[in-house]
Motif scaffolding. Structure first.
Motif, PDB file in Angstrom:
ATOM      1  N   LEU A 130      -1.669  14.083   1.995  1.00  0.00           N
ATOM      2  CA  LEU A 130      -2.620  13.012   2.788  1.00  0.00           C
ATOM      3  C   LEU A 130      -2.264  12.978   4.384  1.00  0.00           C
ATOM      4  CD1 LEU A 130      -3.507   9.628   1.941  1.00  0.00           C
ATOM      5  CD2 LEU A 130      -5.023  10.994   2.231  1.00  0.00           C
ATOM      6  N   GLN A 134      -4.172  14.009   7.623  1.00  0.00           N
ATOM      7  CA  GLN A 134      -4.306  12.992   9.060  1.00  0.00           C
ATOM      8  C   GLN A 134      -3.975  14.214  10.674  1.00  0.00           C
ATOM      9  OE1 GLN A 134      -5.829  10.627   8.697  1.00  0.00           O
ATOM     10  NE2 GLN A 134      -4.822   9.352   8.686  1.00  0.00           N
ATOM     11  N   ARG A 156      -7.817   5.415   9.439  1.00  0.00           N
ATOM     12  CA  ARG A 156      -7.379   5.837   7.648  1.00  0.00           C
ATOM     13  C   ARG A 156      -5.581   5.717   7.732  1.00  0.00           C
ATOM     14  NH1 ARG A 156     -10.953  10.190   8.223  1.00  0.00           N
ATOM     15  NH2 ARG A 156      -9.132  12.039   8.775  1.00  0.00           N
ATOM     16  N   ASP A 157      -4.962   5.762   7.900  1.00  0.00           N
ATOM     17  CA  ASP A 157      -3.667   5.751   8.406  1.00  0.00           C
ATOM     18  C   ASP A 157      -3.404   4.738   7.012  1.00  0.00           C
ATOM     19  OD1 ASP A 157      -0.819   6.541   8.942  1.00  0.00           O
ATOM     20  OD2 ASP A 157      -1.055   4.682   9.899  1.00  0.00           O
ATOM     21  N   GLU A 158      -4.535   3.228   6.941  1.00  0.00           N
ATOM     22  CA  GLU A 158      -4.057   2.506   5.729  1.00  0.00           C
ATOM     23  C   GLU A 158      -4.026   3.271   4.389  1.00  0.00           C
ATOM     24  OE1 GLU A 158      -6.403  -1.192   5.509  1.00  0.00           O
ATOM     25  OE2 GLU A 158      -7.323  -0.696   7.647  1.00  0.00           O
ATOM     26  N   GLU A 159      -4.169   4.065   3.824  1.00  0.00           N
ATOM     27  CA  GLU A 159      -4.298   4.636   2.379  1.00  0.00           C
ATOM     28  C   GLU A 159      -3.344   5.829   2.091  1.00  0.00           C
ATOM     29  OE1 GLU A 159      -7.529   7.582   2.342  1.00  0.00           O
ATOM     30  OE2 GLU A 159      -9.084   7.416   3.167  1.00  0.00           O
ATOM     31  N   ALA A 162      -0.975   2.247   1.852  1.00  0.00           N
ATOM     32  CA  ALA A 162      -1.476   2.606   0.250  1.00  0.00           C
ATOM     33  C   ALA A 162      -0.716   3.039  -0.480  1.00  0.00           C
ATOM     34  CB  ALA A 162      -2.657   2.010   0.448  1.00  0.00           C
ATOM     35  N   MET A 163      -0.923   4.346  -0.251  1.00  0.00           N
ATOM     36  CA  MET A 163      -0.034   5.186  -1.136  1.00  0.00           C
ATOM     37  C   MET A 163       1.636   5.650  -1.095  1.00  0.00           C
ATOM     38  SD  MET A 163      -0.586   9.378  -1.710  1.00  0.00           S
ATOM     39  CE  MET A 163      -2.078   9.253  -1.999  1.00  0.00           C
ATOM     40  N   GLU A 196       5.057   8.848   5.887  1.00  0.00           N
ATOM     41  CA  GLU A 196       4.629   7.651   5.860  1.00  0.00           C
ATOM     42  C   GLU A 196       4.329   6.917   7.291  1.00  0.00           C
ATOM     43  OE1 GLU A 196       4.215   3.569   7.562  1.00  0.00           O
ATOM     44  OE2 GLU A 196       6.382   4.654   6.945  1.00  0.00           O
TER      45      GLU A 196
END
Lengths: 238, 238
Positions: A130, A134, A156-159, A162-163, A196
């Motif tokens: 991911l 990005q 999309r950084d939220e994904e 969350a992961m 992250e």
């Protein structure tokens, strides 16, 4: 130097942008290889990652100096100035991304003899996929100065967050299940945190692209942090 | 605006430097209070820290815009340009220091009901004292543009790294001794890492001061990272 002043200035701007694109490629390779070496417990490969990061550090310092010299010499205005200031910011983010990859590689060098169970590293592999996506997207957005694409990267950084939170929880669970997992899982926790953070730097780059194009800053108050602060007692997975 | 052009420019430079000094004070307070709230498991105080960090974020964005406008308007050369580019860099480091403090505060909000044994947090308190000293020293060095003082700050970062490594080891030991410590110690590990990173940002600021004063960058290859990568099997403390 050949050519009249304005074409030389164009050359300088192009040179700055070309350097950023090269640094972007280096940063991607460093992160991808660092995670590969982690999956394969490949200490030798990890050494190569550490070396490549030194090249990226040097490239960043060179770009910085070159960009500041260009500002002093050409005294650019408006978007040209934003381009150069933006390049300084982006090169700083790319250098940090390289550092984060290098930190993962250093952990591999330290712990490669203790092979990680695949179960523990699989989440990390997905997380890094991911983050690399990005990074690739935001570098593409930079290449064509596409600020809406940059905005999507930021969203999309939220994904990733969350992961990361779910991996954090999972690794805590493994530690509680068997204290022999504690050392390995702690290193994996920090590696996950590094990945992250790579996502956060991709987001910073997205914000810089928006700024270069529009002259404005994106709104504050987007969700930027990990949420592992809130994890108190992870649920046992089995 | 009153006054001739050059005095207005002076005013702008002074305004930039004053903002940096205010942001430095904010960053110090955020970190100091964040660690205090961690020691006292004070969730309410931690909320206030999170709020103060928002102000610092806003100040950084304002400074950035102001500095870039000043470059565009005044087209400064040599040391003046380095002053302004340096201020942009330093404000970026201060903003990150605030973030790291805020991250500690957020962990306090999440885990304050699980009071930490003093034994676990004492090392962290010492670590944060060292980091705050570094931050204070580097801000003083900036106020008087003392690059040798800045060099000493950079050299002392090793002490923070060494103490962080020993705290890392200690926390791993507590986790192995009693799995009920795992969640709290993990959060403390990340808090310790945040404080170690604050030291790195103080070092970055030291490097920027050196650059502003001399026009050169400090040599690469100083020991910058934590060495916890190398910790595989911590020794039992008792």
């Amino acid at each position: 130097m050949v050519g009249h002043i304005s074409s030389t200035y164009d050359d300088e701007l192009k040179s700055i942008l070309r350097r950023i694109s090269e640094m972007g490629g280096q940063a991607e390779r460093i992160v991808a290889r660092a995670v590969e070496t982690l999956m394969r417990s490949d200490a030798e490969g990890a050494q190569a990652v550490v070396k490549e990061d030194k090249l990226l550090d040097a490239a960043q310092r060179e770009l910085d100096e070159y960009a500041i010299r260009t500002i002093a010499k050409r005294q650019p205005m408006a978007q040209d100035l934003r381009e150069i200031v933006g390049a300084i910011r982006i090169s700083n983010d790319l250098e940090r991304i390289g550092d984060l990859g290098k930190n993962i590689a250093k952990r591999v060098i330290a712990i490669h003899e203790h092979k990680q169970p695949v179960k523990l590293t699989r989440g990390l592999e997905h997380l890094s996929e991911l983050a690399l996506e990005q990074l690739k997207d935001v570098l593409d957005a930079y290449a064509v100065r596409d600020e809406s694409r940059a905005e999507r990267v930021r969203a999309r950084d939220e994904e990733i967050d969350a992961m990361y939170t779910s991996i954090f929880r999972e690794l805590l669970t493994y530690m509680m299940e068997d204290p022999r997992n504690i050392t390995a899982c702690t290193h994996l926790l920090f590696s996950a945190k590094n990945i992250e953070r790579i996502g956060d730097h991709a987001t910073n780059i997205a914000e810089t692209i928006y700024y270069i194009k529009t002259g404005h800053q994106m709104e504050l108050d987007r969700p930027k942090d990990d949420r592992t602060h809130a994890i108190v007692a992870p649920v046992k997975s089995d």
